[in-house]
Design a protein around this motif. Structure first.
Motif, mmCIF file in Angstrom:
data_model
loop_
_atom_site.group_PDB
_atom_site.id
_atom_site.type_symbol
_atom_site.label_atom_id
_atom_site.label_comp_id
_atom_site.label_asym_id
_atom_site.label_seq_id
_atom_site.Cartn_x
_atom_site.Cartn_y
_atom_site.Cartn_z
ATOM 1 N N VAL A 28 0.878 -1.180 0.000
ATOM 2 C CA VAL A 28 0.000 0.000 0.000
ATOM 3 C C VAL A 28 0.911 1.225 0.000
ATOM 4 N N TYR A 29 0.341 2.411 -0.204
ATOM 5 C CA TYR A 29 1.149 3.637 -0.143
ATOM 6 C C TYR A 29 1.454 3.993 1.313
ATOM 7 N N LEU A 107 8.691 0.532 22.705
ATOM 8 C CA LEU A 107 9.038 -0.901 22.724
ATOM 9 C C LEU A 107 10.531 -1.095 22.449
ATOM 10 N N THR A 109 11.577 -3.488 20.607
ATOM 11 C CA THR A 109 11.691 -4.037 19.256
ATOM 12 C C THR A 109 11.272 -2.990 18.234
ATOM 13 N N ALA A 111 10.001 -2.561 13.977
ATOM 14 C CA ALA A 111 9.509 -3.247 12.783
ATOM 15 C C ALA A 111 10.288 -2.744 11.572
ATOM 16 N N PRO A 134 3.991 4.459 7.853
ATOM 17 C CA PRO A 134 2.720 3.755 8.035
ATOM 18 C C PRO A 134 1.888 3.951 6.776
ATOM 19 N N GLU A 172 -1.514 -4.788 3.212
ATOM 20 C CA GLU A 172 -0.275 -4.475 3.920
ATOM 21 C C GLU A 172 0.606 -5.713 4.090
ATOM 22 N N SER A 173 1.853 -5.454 4.467
ATOM 23 C CA SER A 173 2.817 -6.539 4.654
ATOM 24 C C SER A 173 2.402 -7.484 5.775
ATOM 25 N N ILE A 175 3.378 -9.283 9.107
ATOM 26 C CA ILE A 175 4.324 -8.915 10.177
ATOM 27 C C ILE A 175 4.635 -10.133 11.033
ATOM 28 N N PRO A 216 0.602 -3.575 20.188
ATOM 29 C CA PRO A 216 0.012 -2.334 19.708
ATOM 30 C C PRO A 216 -0.352 -2.446 18.240
ATOM 31 N N GLY A 217 -1.394 -1.801 17.851
ATOM 32 C CA GLY A 217 -1.698 -1.713 16.431
ATOM 33 C C GLY A 217 -2.547 -2.841 15.894
HETATM 34 O O1 TXA Z 1 2.710 -2.936 3.967
HETATM 35 C C1 TXA Z 1 2.974 -2.250 4.957
HETATM 36 O O2 TXA Z 1 3.458 -2.725 5.989
HETATM 37 C C2 TXA Z 1 2.684 -0.760 4.869
HETATM 38 C C3 TXA Z 1 3.613 -0.145 3.817
HETATM 39 C C4 TXA Z 1 3.499 1.351 3.732
HETATM 40 O O3 TXA Z 1 4.932 -0.537 4.075
HETATM 41 N N1 TXA Z 1 2.820 -0.126 6.129
HETATM 42 C C5 TXA Z 1 1.928 -0.343 7.147
HETATM 43 O O4 TXA Z 1 2.189 0.397 8.297
HETATM 44 O O5 TXA Z 1 0.985 -1.075 7.054
HETATM 45 P P1 TXA Z 1 1.125 0.613 9.452
HETATM 46 O O6 TXA Z 1 1.772 1.603 10.349
HETATM 47 O O7 TXA Z 1 -0.177 0.967 8.888
HETATM 48 O O8 TXA Z 1 1.107 -0.745 10.207
HETATM 49 C C6 TXA Z 1 2.222 -1.123 10.977
HETATM 50 C C7 TXA Z 1 1.852 -2.140 11.988
HETATM 51 C C8 TXA Z 1 1.034 -1.547 13.117
HETATM 52 O O9 TXA Z 1 -0.090 -2.345 13.329
HETATM 53 C C9 TXA Z 1 1.989 -1.586 14.304
HETATM 54 O O10 TXA Z 1 1.334 -1.751 15.512
HETATM 55 C C10 TXA Z 1 2.863 -2.763 13.970
HETATM 56 O O11 TXA Z 1 3.039 -2.644 12.592
HETATM 57 N N2 TXA Z 1 4.171 -2.643 14.633
HETATM 58 C C11 TXA Z 1 5.161 -1.773 14.375
HETATM 59 N N3 TXA Z 1 6.188 -1.946 15.224
HETATM 60 C C12 TXA Z 1 5.853 -2.940 16.049
HETATM 61 C C13 TXA Z 1 6.483 -3.573 17.153
HETATM 62 N N4 TXA Z 1 7.695 -3.217 17.570
HETATM 63 N N5 TXA Z 1 5.809 -4.582 17.771
HETATM 64 C C14 TXA Z 1 4.578 -4.953 17.356
HETATM 65 N N6 TXA Z 1 3.925 -4.392 16.326
HETATM 66 C C15 TXA Z 1 4.545 -3.397 15.680
#
Ligand code: TXA
Ligand code: MG
Length: 317
Positions: A28-29, A107, A109, A111, A134, A172-173, A175, A216-217
């Motif tokens: 996604v963008y 945190l 850790t 991402a 994000p 989205e990716s 995780i 989170p998230g």
């Molecule tokens: O495909 C994708 O991942 C897109 C493109 C732009 O790269 N980005 C994306 O970012 O979806 P966002 O911020 O919408 O989602 C990131 C997710 C969130 O749910 C956040 O909580 C999780 O990653 N996340 C980030 N760091 C984390 C961490 N240290 N521990 C657990 N979850 C984490």
């Protein structure tokens, strides 16, 4: 209004100044800013109206960048990296001290993802810092899969959107994090579980369904259009909601409604094509003059698992 263009040098210059830009990726963008600059990170949270407890993903160009950010790389991560980077896989690693705490919401850790999109890669090669990005949508809404989607919602807050065409994957990716050498899946996404499991055999799931997320998230309501969305047997739902103006979002079946009332995500039943079309369809239907979006459960294979996850969260209000 943001300028939409293809000028990578200009985008890089804006990022070096501390500005945010819209960035294409294959999933996604993203709303991108310097991941090592606290004030740029604050701008990301504010522009998205994203709660500070929801950490961001850092995007990198190469393995060298990874080593400059993390303290340890588990063996399983190394295998996954070799198999799927660049690509739609985000991994959690213990972060180095110089990485701002605000990026990771405190945190230990962080991402990290190495995107595959050629424009994103070219941009990351031009700069010497990772990009926090994000999805470029207001918090909780459907993610953008075109430059125009970014413009529609965030265009008045950012100077520039780098146009890389429609996102090829569309969700989205995936995780994952690690507990020792155990791979923990936190979000279903663009990398299919079937492919992941070919590389790491010891896999656990921690995809949050509850409304009080421990990671989170992983919020229960997310990716949501403004309109009410109901998942079920579409035929039965059509009867149940006959008193309302309905729109149908189906996998492959034609329910005989006119265009402007129905979107078929993949007429020949291709889940990868359906994922690519999903978010644009949800945005379109959100603008239609209907009361409710009726949709269905997708087959849980390939990208169908991620599609079901997004639909489930979109249905929560
Ligand atoms: O495909 C994708 O991942 C897109 C493109 C732009 O790269 N980005 C994306 O970012 O979806 P966002 O911020 O919408 O989602 C990131 C997710 C969130 O749910 C956040 O909580 C999780 O990653 N996340 C980030 N760091 C984390 C961490 N240290 N521990 C657990 N979850 C984490
Ligand atoms: Mg998002």
């Amino acid at each position: 209004m943001a300028v939409i263009g293809k000028d990578i040098a200009h985008a890089a210059a804006l990022l070096r100044e501390g500005s945010l830009i819209g960035m294409p990726t294959e999933t996604v963008y993203g709303l991108a800013g310097n991941a090592l600059d606290e004030s740029a990170i604050v701008k990301i949270f504010e522009t998205k109206r994203r709660p500070r407890f929801d950490p961001l993903i850092a995007h990198i160009a190469n393995e060298e960048a990874l080593h400059s950010l993390v303290t340890h790389i588990p063996e399983s991560a190394l295998l996954l990296m070799r198999a799927f980077w660049p690509g739609p896989l985000t991994m959690l690693f213990p972060k180095q001290d110089h990485v701002p705490d605000i990026l990771t919401s405190g945190l230990d850790t962080m991402a990290i993802r190495m995107p595959h999109h050629p424009t994103a890669r070219a941009l990351l090669e031009e700069i010497d810092f990772p990009l926090a990005a994000p999805s470029a949508n207001p918090f909780g809404y459907v993610s953008p899969t075109t430059a125009q989607h970014v413009e529609d919602q965030l265009g008045s807050y950012i100077p520039y959107i780098l146009d890389g065409g429609p996102s090829h994957i569309g969700v989205e990716s995936t995780i994952v994090g690690f507990e020792g050498e155990l791979t923990v899946v936190y979000r279903l996404g663009g990398l299919m579980l079937e492919d992941l499991k070919k590389v790491v055999t010891s896999v656990k799931f921690n995809v949050q369904e509850g409304s009080a997320p421990q990671a989170p998230g992983m919020l229960k309501s997310h990716y949501a259009p403004t309109k009410k969305l109901i998942i079920g047997n579409i035929k039965a739902l059509v009867d149940e909601y006959s008193a309302q103006d309905i729109g149908i979002l189906s996998f492959q079946q034609d329910y005989g409604l006119p265009a402007g009332r129905q979107i078929i995500l993949s007429a020949n039943g291709d889940l990868t094509e359906a994922a690519r079309n999903l978010f644009a369809a949800m945005r379109k239907m959100d603008a239609w003059d209907i009361d409710v979006i009726l949709t269905e459960r997708f087959p849980t294979m390939g990208l169908g698992a991620a599609i079901n996850d997004r639909l489930k969260r979109a249905a929560v209000r």
